[in-house]
Write a protein that holds these residues in place. Structure first.
Motif, PDB file in Angstrom:
ATOM      1  N   ARG A   1     -18.949 -59.451 -20.157  1.00 18.13           N
ATOM      2  CA  ARG A   1     -17.704 -60.161 -19.879  1.00 18.13           C
ATOM      3  C   ARG A   1     -17.328 -59.951 -18.414  1.00 18.13           C
ATOM      4  O   ARG A   1     -17.568 -58.877 -17.848  1.00 18.13           O
ATOM      5  N   ASN A   2     -16.700 -60.966 -17.833  1.00 21.03           N
ATOM      6  CA  ASN A   2     -16.217 -60.835 -16.457  1.00 21.03           C
ATOM      7  C   ASN A   2     -15.058 -59.845 -16.422  1.00 21.03           C
ATOM      8  O   ASN A   2     -14.102 -59.967 -17.202  1.00 21.03           O
ATOM      9  N   ARG A   3     -15.131 -58.894 -15.530  1.00 20.48           N
ATOM     10  CA  ARG A   3     -14.065 -57.909 -15.429  1.00 20.48           C
ATOM     11  C   ARG A   3     -12.765 -58.541 -14.939  1.00 20.48           C
ATOM     12  O   ARG A   3     -11.676 -58.053 -15.252  1.00 20.48           O
ATOM     13  N   SER A   4     -12.879 -59.613 -14.199  1.00 23.91           N
ATOM     14  CA  SER A   4     -11.688 -60.226 -13.606  1.00 23.91           C
ATOM     15  C   SER A   4     -10.791 -60.903 -14.636  1.00 23.91           C
ATOM     16  O   SER A   4      -9.567 -60.816 -14.554  1.00 23.91           O
ATOM     17  N   ASP A   5     -11.405 -61.581 -15.620  1.00 19.64           N
ATOM     18  CA  ASP A   5     -10.591 -62.331 -16.575  1.00 19.64           C
ATOM     19  C   ASP A   5     -10.957 -62.098 -18.041  1.00 19.64           C
ATOM     20  O   ASP A   5     -10.335 -62.684 -18.936  1.00 19.64           O
ATOM     21  N   GLY A   6     -11.949 -61.262 -18.303  1.00 21.17           N
ATOM     22  CA  GLY A   6     -12.328 -60.966 -19.675  1.00 21.17           C
ATOM     23  C   GLY A   6     -13.121 -62.053 -20.372  1.00 21.17           C
ATOM     24  O   GLY A   6     -13.446 -61.935 -21.557  1.00 21.17           O
ATOM     25  N   ARG A   7     -13.471 -63.120 -19.652  1.00 19.11           N
ATOM     26  CA  ARG A   7     -14.222 -64.214 -20.250  1.00 19.11           C
ATOM     27  C   ARG A   7     -15.710 -63.856 -20.333  1.00 19.11           C
ATOM     28  O   ARG A   7     -16.225 -63.044 -19.567  1.00 19.11           O
TER      29      ARG A   7
END
Length: 457
Positions: free
Chosen positions: A267-273
């Motif tokens: 998952r992207n750490r920036s937005d959880g996506r």
């Protein structure tokens, strides 16, 4: 009163032990083979160790699964005198043991110099790398294991022959059997909930007495904890019921081997996506997932002994036995070593199918994750995805897997990627332990050899 799984800090750990008026606590650390080594310590020592740490004899990293001392490792051995090694208690690992009255257990990890070869620390360094790259890794482990109506005494009396499985015949996904053994199944499910390695699915696999448990996904660090604890306490629970569970890769050539598959996503750490999901691409597979898959594929031959760590592991990796024989990829293809599972943003993932149930969960997960991250870093692309039977697919030499533990250890020793991702100290130590394991096997004369050669040759 504080719930054990709500413990997050040293202060929380102190509070729960004090609240429960516990006299002793159980602590343990996982060794190179994924075996939990531990002891009971009294409350005062535990409370002090939370702040200051404690020590275990470093022989835990210097002997094999039968407590035989390695003679070829640099970190520890007779030449070092087997000193104590620093150990850190992990507060958030606190768990209640359901069949020990008022007993709490904590996982530990090696610190100081020993951290370089500590399996849990190796995984944490890989996870740190993922986070520096902007990803949070998530994983779910699943294990097949055979259950026998045997005890540690009876298997030795029988010389591990003519063992009686929990059930007879082939009957995968049997509601008949899991209903007959509902009391045992309930114990397994209840233990998994109480000790927080919850089981998403539990069923009979095909073969006499074989079960498969798929654990619920979690952040990679905690997924490994859960896998390691599940293997340990499944064996405990079995023996408490006068049964035995084995996580050998292959206990009989008459039946399929026992897998230890790893499901992974980022998952992207920036937005959880999801970093793997792209609905505009074939199979919803993003460029990140393609690169990740390529890294796992390209490095699988070099990393094989990390996920196939025993002599027995290699008896499973044969054609037509639900286990891969090469570093192959496919979409929803269970004949390949890597299975892409298309889905939603929540379920898009890869399944690393080469692993067996005999692997150390920390090391197998570190190998599967690190190789994928290396593919992302280098923007590698996977080989063409295989449709149909991967066993019939002619593989190029660079995708062939080593066929013995010795060969696999040599591949690891000479892997520049392994040294970059795991460190020289770990690679040298781990490869030496696998060479040791192979040498122990070569000292053994098997029943097959006696029957084949004794009279005729």
């Amino acid at each position: 009163m504080l719930n054990p799984r709500a413990v997050k800090t040293i202060e929380d750990a102190k509070l729960i032990v004090t609240e429960r008026n516990a006299t002793h606590v159980k602590i343990g650390v996982f060794d190179i083979d994924g075996i939990l080594r531990g002891k009971y310590i009294n409350k005062d020592k535990f409370l002090a160790a939370l702040e200051k740490g404690l020590a275990f004899c470093d022989v835990i990293l210097g002997w094999d699964s039968k407590d035989q001392l390695y003679d070829n490792t640099v970190y520890t051995g007779w030449h070092t005198g087997y000193p104590d090694a620093a150990v850190r208690i992990i507060p958030e690992s606190c768990r209640e043991i359901p069949f020990e009255d008022n007993m709490l257990m904590f996982i530990c990890e090696f610190a100081g110099d020993a951290a370089a070869i500590c399996p849990r620390n190796v995984l944490k360094r890989v996870i740190d790398n993922a986070q520096e790259m902007g990803f949070d890794p998530f994983a779910a482990l699943e294990y097949e294991f055979f259950m026998f109506r045997e005890t540690p005494e009876s298997v030795r009396e029988k010389h591990f022959k003519n063992l009686q499985p929990l059930s007879q015949g082939w009957f995968g996904y049997s509601l008949l059997r899991n209903s007959v053994y509902a009391d045992l199944m309930d114990q397994i499910l209840q233990m998994s909930e109480i000790m927080d390695f919850p089981i998403e699915g539990l069923h009979d696999e095909t073969g006499p007495g074989v079960l498969e448990a798929a654990l619920v996904f979690d952040h990679a660090e905690y997924a490994a904890d859960k896998g390691a604890l599940f293997k340990t306490f499944m064996k405990v629970l079995a023996q408490r019921n006068d049964l035995m569970a084995t996580f050998m890769a292959k206990w009989s050539m008459d039946y399929p081997g026992q897998s230890g598959h790893i499901h992974l996503s980022l998952r992207n750490r920036s937005d959880g996506r999801s970093s793997f999901y792209d609905p505009d691409q074939a199979h919803c597979m993003s460029a990140i997932q393609r690169h990740f898959l390529a890294g796992q594929q390209r490095l699988m031959p070099e990393f094989l002994c990390l996920v196939a760590p025993t002599i027995n592991s290699y008896t499973r990796l044969i054609p037509g036995a639900w286990a891969p024989t090469g570093a192959t990829c496919g979409v929803e293809n269970r004949t390949t070593a890597l299975r892409v599972i298309p889905g939603s943003e929540q379920s898009q993932r890869t399944e690393y199918r080469v692993g067996a149930s005999d692997g150390n969960p920390y090391i197998t997960l570190a190998a599967a994750l690190a190789s994928g991250l290396h593919g992302i870093a280098n923007q590698w692309e996977p080989e063409p995805l295989i449709t149909g039977n991967a066993y019939d697919y002619p593989l190029p030499a660079h995708l062939m897997l080593p066929v013995t533990l010795w060969d696999a250890a040599q591949r690891l020793k000479h892997s520049e990627a392994a040294r970059t991702l795991f460190g020289d100290a770990f690679v040298d130590h781990y490869a030496a332990t696998r060479e040791w394991e192979e040498r122990q096997f070569r000292k053994h004369v098997s029943g097959w050899e006696m029957e084949r050669y004794f009279e005729i040759i």
